[in-house]
Enzyme design. Sequence first.
Site, PDB file in Angstrom:
ATOM      1  N   ASP A 261       1.630 -37.080   8.993  1.00 48.96           N
ATOM      2  CA  ASP A 261       2.924 -36.456   8.692  1.00 48.96           C
ATOM      3  C   ASP A 261       3.875 -37.496   8.096  1.00 48.96           C
ATOM      4  O   ASP A 261       3.833 -38.674   8.458  1.00 48.96           O
ATOM      5  CB  ASP A 261       3.564 -35.904   9.956  1.00 48.96           C
ATOM      6  CG  ASP A 261       2.780 -34.776  10.600  1.00 48.96           C
ATOM      7  OD1 ASP A 261       1.616 -34.560  10.234  1.00 48.96           O
ATOM      8  OD2 ASP A 261       3.336 -34.125  11.506  1.00 48.96           O
ATOM      9  N   GLY A 281      -1.037 -36.642   4.047  1.00 46.90           N
ATOM     10  CA  GLY A 281      -2.222 -35.892   4.450  1.00 46.90           C
ATOM     11  C   GLY A 281      -1.974 -34.844   5.504  1.00 46.90           C
ATOM     12  O   GLY A 281      -2.939 -34.312   6.082  1.00 46.90           O
ATOM     13  N   ASP A 282      -0.726 -34.506   5.780  1.00 44.13           N
ATOM     14  CA  ASP A 282      -0.378 -33.426   6.716  1.00 44.13           C
ATOM     15  C   ASP A 282       1.019 -32.938   6.330  1.00 44.13           C
ATOM     16  O   ASP A 282       1.398 -33.026   5.171  1.00 44.13           O
ATOM     17  CB  ASP A 282      -0.459 -33.917   8.169  1.00 44.13           C
ATOM     18  CG  ASP A 282      -0.789 -32.801   9.149  1.00 44.13           C
ATOM     19  OD1 ASP A 282      -0.013 -31.831   9.230  1.00 44.13           O
ATOM     20  OD2 ASP A 282      -1.831 -32.873   9.828  1.00 44.13           O
ATOM     21  N   ASP A 283       1.801 -32.421   7.274  1.00 41.22           N
ATOM     22  CA  ASP A 283       3.139 -31.942   6.943  1.00 41.22           C
ATOM     23  C   ASP A 283       3.993 -33.077   6.369  1.00 41.22           C
ATOM     24  O   ASP A 283       4.021 -34.177   6.926  1.00 41.22           O
ATOM     25  CB  ASP A 283       3.844 -31.397   8.187  1.00 41.22           C
ATOM     26  CG  ASP A 283       3.177 -30.158   8.749  1.00 41.22           C
ATOM     27  OD1 ASP A 283       2.814 -29.264   7.960  1.00 41.22           O
ATOM     28  OD2 ASP A 283       3.005 -30.080   9.978  1.00 41.22           O
ATOM     29  N   SER A 314       1.768 -31.471   0.154  1.00 40.90           N
ATOM     30  CA  SER A 314       0.817 -31.480   1.266  1.00 40.90           C
ATOM     31  C   SER A 314      -0.325 -30.527   0.944  1.00 40.90           C
ATOM     32  O   SER A 314      -0.158 -29.309   1.012  1.00 40.90           O
ATOM     33  CB  SER A 314       1.480 -31.059   2.581  1.00 40.90           C
ATOM     34  OG  SER A 314       0.494 -30.914   3.591  1.00 40.90           O
TER      35      SER A 314
END
Length: 491
Positions: A261, A281-283, A314
């Site tokens: 995140d 790689g996420d939020d 994302s």
Amino acid sequence: MVETSTAGRFHQQRLELKRFIPAFLSSHKTLFAVLWIALFVYFFTWPRSLVDGVFMFRRPAAKPMPRHRPVAFNLTDFGAVGDGVTVNTKAFERAMLAISKLSKKGGGQLNVPPGRWLTAPFNLTSHLTLFLAEDSEILAIQDEKYWPLMPPLPSYGYGREHPGPRFGSFIHGQNLRDVVITGHNGTINGQGQTWWKKYRQKLLNNTRGPLIQIMWSSDIVFSNVTLRDSPFWTLHPYDCKNVTIRNLTILAPISEAPNTDGIDPDSCEDMVIEDCYISVGDDAIAIKSGWDQYGIKYGRPSKNILIRNLVVRSMVSAGISIGSEMSGGVSNVTVENLLVWSSRRAVRIKTAPGRGGYVRDINYRNLTFDNVRVGIVVKTDYNEHPDEGYDPKALPVIENISFIGVHGQGVRVPVRIHGSEEIPIRNVTFRDMSVGLTYKKKHIFQCAFVQGRVIGTIFPAPCENLDRYDEEERLVKRSASQNLTDIDYDF
């Protein structure tokens, strides 16, 4: 005959040249004198730095580091070596100790000059400015034995990935006041590749640590730096007040970098996040406030948060999320002037039975989606729990959510609001929405157990669950099917 003629002409030209040169020099001696003086001035009286820059193609001098505190130190004053190999943990610790003694004098500034400064995790102190020069990079040591273990966060009661202790963050602070991390866009690099690989191979016994975690602190500023490749969440303010995050670049690979995140405000209040670029790689941002029964007990909401002027990406999760860990409550959040590009989802609220808490008074304005699979998501069955001790009857409340000025192109499903009989979504408003689509299926504005309204004409056509109002906000048609379910996860 030809050779004799040619030789004669050549001899005649040489004689003429001999006569021309003295005459030319004589008639132009004034011009030569002027040129000679000009060249003398150029080489010997102009600023040496300019001559070097023009003729030696040297790199311009580094920007001077401004002083923001009464006392400023250089990291090299404490024995640090910026070669990317020498471990500089002691230098950072000695610097923080020196600055901790200056609180009554207004604190101190630690300048990190150009170079690659390898270090194990270290702790910050109050009344600190950490200034990263251009081309400076603080590198996290990758060997996990140098990363301390800490108790689980009290509002989580459990390591986020494993029970028991968790790894601390690379740069850490607790009970701080007046801390600034800024610079000329220097970099803090978590070197998370080893952590991601171990996580995927299930070789870790404790939850990974964030890149930066500040806990129980106030008056915190992050600006003008790059944060990259965190082992886990990148920037995690926890139970903090009065936090400003401005002009950050936050980077991680868009795949194969699990749970990286960008920013995770967690039980924080009075926060501004603005003018940032985040691709992770996420939020990109996930607002949180604790997990199930532990978050309910801790009881600290995230509130009064302004997010504006961001460009985010994302491919794995969402641009801006609220939850799923929101058991302490989330309220009074404004997200405006947001561009989400090439992403799986744009904005999302996620929760589940057992969370408790609330998400209310959330305002989205001027959103742009560019090549996004799902634009707006509300999900009420995000069933991840810390342990079996959660109360399935602890139901969250989701209400007073507005979306005004939503535009874009290349969107597959513009809206998916998935309430339930247990967790209905109340008082949702849509106004000024026009989203270009990539999918021509009829039901792409999807709803279930949602009550709210549409003001004016929007595109695509809204679901039947919502009341219709004209541009003057006069009721045109009341919905008779708020509990209608039209959710299709197959596309």
